[in-house]
Design an enzyme around this catalytic site. Structure first.
Site, mmCIF file in Angstrom:
data_model
loop_
_atom_site.group_PDB
_atom_site.id
_atom_site.type_symbol
_atom_site.label_atom_id
_atom_site.label_comp_id
_atom_site.label_asym_id
_atom_site.label_seq_id
_atom_site.Cartn_x
_atom_site.Cartn_y
_atom_site.Cartn_z
ATOM 1 C CB SER A 187 -0.948 0.006 1.206
ATOM 2 O OG SER A 187 -0.220 -0.069 2.421
ATOM 3 C CG HIS A 215 -4.167 -0.776 -1.574
ATOM 4 N ND1 HIS A 215 -4.678 0.483 -1.855
ATOM 5 C CD2 HIS A 215 -3.917 -0.783 -0.246
ATOM 6 C CE1 HIS A 215 -4.706 1.202 -0.745
ATOM 7 N NE2 HIS A 215 -4.255 0.451 0.239
ATOM 8 C CE LYS A 246 -7.343 0.465 1.168
ATOM 9 N NZ LYS A 246 -8.018 -0.094 2.366
#
Length: 398
Positions: A187, A215, A246
Site C-alpha cells: 500500500s 489494494h 477502496k
C-alpha cells in the site's frame, strides 16, 4: 479528568510536532471525486482510494436508498445473534462467485478481517512468516495470534526476497502449521507481490498462503478480483482478504476461501462474533458494486489509462516513483519535514496529495503518495502535474 494523563498526552503530541510526524485530518466538504472541496478549497484529489469512482455511482446510491426503505438503517444485532439478513447472505454468495472460491465471510472492515482471521487460524505451535512491508492490520493480527512470528526470531522475510523466504521455511518444519502472509499490492510502495513464487514455495514446504488484496481489489485480475486471479492461481491460495472500502467504494472487508474456513471463522473470528452487522444500505450498495465490477469493464479501463499517463509524466518530470506497478504512485522525498512541506505547497497550488511519514513508513523514507483514479479527467491530471512540476523544482526534487 486525570492530569497525569493529560500532561503525558500533551508531551507526546508536542514531540510528534517536533519530529514533523503530527497529523491533522483534512475535512472533505463534497462527495469524493477527481476534484473535491477540502478545508474550503477546491483541489484535485490525488489521495483517494476511490479507484473506480464507485463512491458516487448512481446504481449504488439507489440500491442503498431502497435498502433503507425496505430494511431500515441498521441490522440490529451481531451476525450470529440475529443480525444476518438475507442480503448479507446474498452479498457473500456474490463475492464467492467474484473470487471463484467456495465461500466468503464479510467483516466490518479489512482491518477486522485480518485481526480476526489470523489469530483464529494460527495458534501456539504454529509459525507465521511475513513480508517486512506488510500492512499494519496484518502485523496486529499476527501479534494477536499464539504463533511464532517475531522478526528478532527470524520469521520476517526481506521484502519480496524469495531466497530469504525459502531459508526461513527450511527451518520451520517442526511447527504444526506454517503460514506465509503477504500483501498482494503493497500500500505504500505500489508494487505487486511475487505470488507465483510464494505459492510454489508454500507447496514445496507444506505451508499455507494468505494474501491481503486490499489494494488489488477492483484493480488487478479478472473483473478486479485480485492477485490470485491476476496470476492465474485459482485454488492455490488458502486465504484471500479483500476490502470493500477502496475500489468497491463503501466499507468493510472479507475473507475468501474454503467452506470449512468460513465455518471456523463464524465460530472463532472475534470481530465477527462481537460486532454488529453492516447496515442494510451498505450491504445493498456492495451487492450493486459487485454487479458493476462483473459487468462493466470501463471503470478499470479508465483507471489504468489514467495510471499509465500519470506515472509516465511524473517520471518524465524526473520524480522517483519507487518502482510502483499499480495506481498507488509514491514520490520519494526522504525527510519527514520536507514531505510535510511539499504536501502543504501542493495544496496551495490546488492539489491534495498526502505526505506519508513514520510510523506508516520507516524514518527517513517519507514520500508523497498519489492515487490516480477512474474519475480523474485528463485536465485534472494535467493540472496536478503542473503543480508537481512547480513545487518539485522549488524543493529541489527535480
Amino acid at each position: 479528568m486525570n492530569q497525569t494523563l493529560q500532561n503525558w498526552l500533551q508531551e507526546q503530541l508536542d514531540e510528534l510536532k517536533r519530529q514533523h510526524l503530527y497529523k491533522v485530518p483534512p475535512i472533505l466538504q463534497s462527495a469524493p471525486g477527481g476534484r473535491v472541496l477540502l478545508n474550503g478549497k477546491e483541489v484535485v484529489n490525488m489521495s483517494s482510494n476511490n479507484y473506480l469512482g464507485l463512491c458516487t455511482h448512481p446504481r449504488m446510491k439507489q440500491a442503498a436508498i431502497e435498502a433503507v426503505e425496505k430494511w431500515g438503517v441498521g441490522a440490529g444485532a451481531v451476525r450470529w445473534i440475529g443480525g444476518t439478513m438475507s442480503i448479507h447472505d446474498e452479498l457473500e454468495q456474490k463475492l464467492a462467485q467474484f473470487k471463484k472460491t467456495e465461500a466468503v465471510l464479510v467483516f466490518q472492515s479489512g482491518f477486522a478481517a485480518n485481526s480476526g482471521t489470523i489469530p483464529a487460524v494460527m495458534q501456539e505451535g504454529d509459525v507465521i512468516i511475513s513480508d517486512e512491508l506488510n500492512h499494519a492490520s496484518i502485523i496486529d493480527g499476527v501479534r494477536l495470534s499464539g504463533a511464532a512470528y517475531k522478526k528478532s526470531e527470524g520469521y520476517v522475510y526481506r521484502h519480496k526476497d524469495m531466497n530469504h523466504l525459502e531459508a526461513i521455511l527450511k527451518r520451520c518444519g517442526h511447527f504444526k502449521k506454517r503460514m506465509i502472509i503477504t500483501d498482494g499490492v503493497f500500500s505504500m510502495d505500489g508494487d505487486i507481490a511475487p505470488l507465483p513464487d510464494i505459492v510454489a514455495l508454500a507447496e514445496k514446504y507444506d505451508a499455507l498462503v494468505m494474501v491481503d488484496d486490499a489494494h488489488a481489489s477492483g484493480v488487478l485480475g479478472e473483473h478486479g478480483s485480485g492477485t490470485t486471479s491476476h496470476f492465474g492461481l485459482y485454488g492455490r491460495v488458502d486465504i484471500q482478504l479483500g476490502t470493500l472500502s477502496k475500489a468497491f467504494g463503501v466499507i468493510g472487508g472479507y475473507i475468501a476461501g474454503s467452506r470449512l474456513l468460513k465455518e471456523w471463522l463464524i465460530n472463532r473470528g472475534r470481530p465477527y462474533l462481537f460486532s454488529t452487522a453492516h447496515p442494510p444500505a451498505v450491504v445493498a450498495a456492495l451487492i450493486a458494486a459487485v454487479d458493476i465490477l462483473m459487468t462493466d469493464p470501463e471503470p478499470m479501463k479508465r483507471l489504468w489509462e489514467n495510471t499509465r499517463y500519470w506515472k509516465e509524466n511524473l517520471q518524465k518530470l524526473g520524480f522517483d516513483t519507487m518502482g510502483s506497478e499499480t495506481p498507488i504512485t509514491p514520490i520519494y522525498i526522504g525527510e519527514e519535514e520536507k514531505a510535510q512541506k511539499m504536501q502543504q505547497r501542493l495544496f496551495e497550488e490546488g492539489v491534495f496529495a498526502l505526505g506519508i511519514v513514520y510510523p506508516t513508513v520507516p524514518r527517513g523514507k517519507a514520500r508523497i503518495r498519489t492515487m490516480p483514479s477512474a474519475v480523474h479527467t485528463r485536465k485534472d491530471l494535467d493540472d496536478a502535474l503542473e503543480a508537481f512540476a512547480k513545487v518539485g523544482k522549488e524543493m529541489g526534487l527535480i
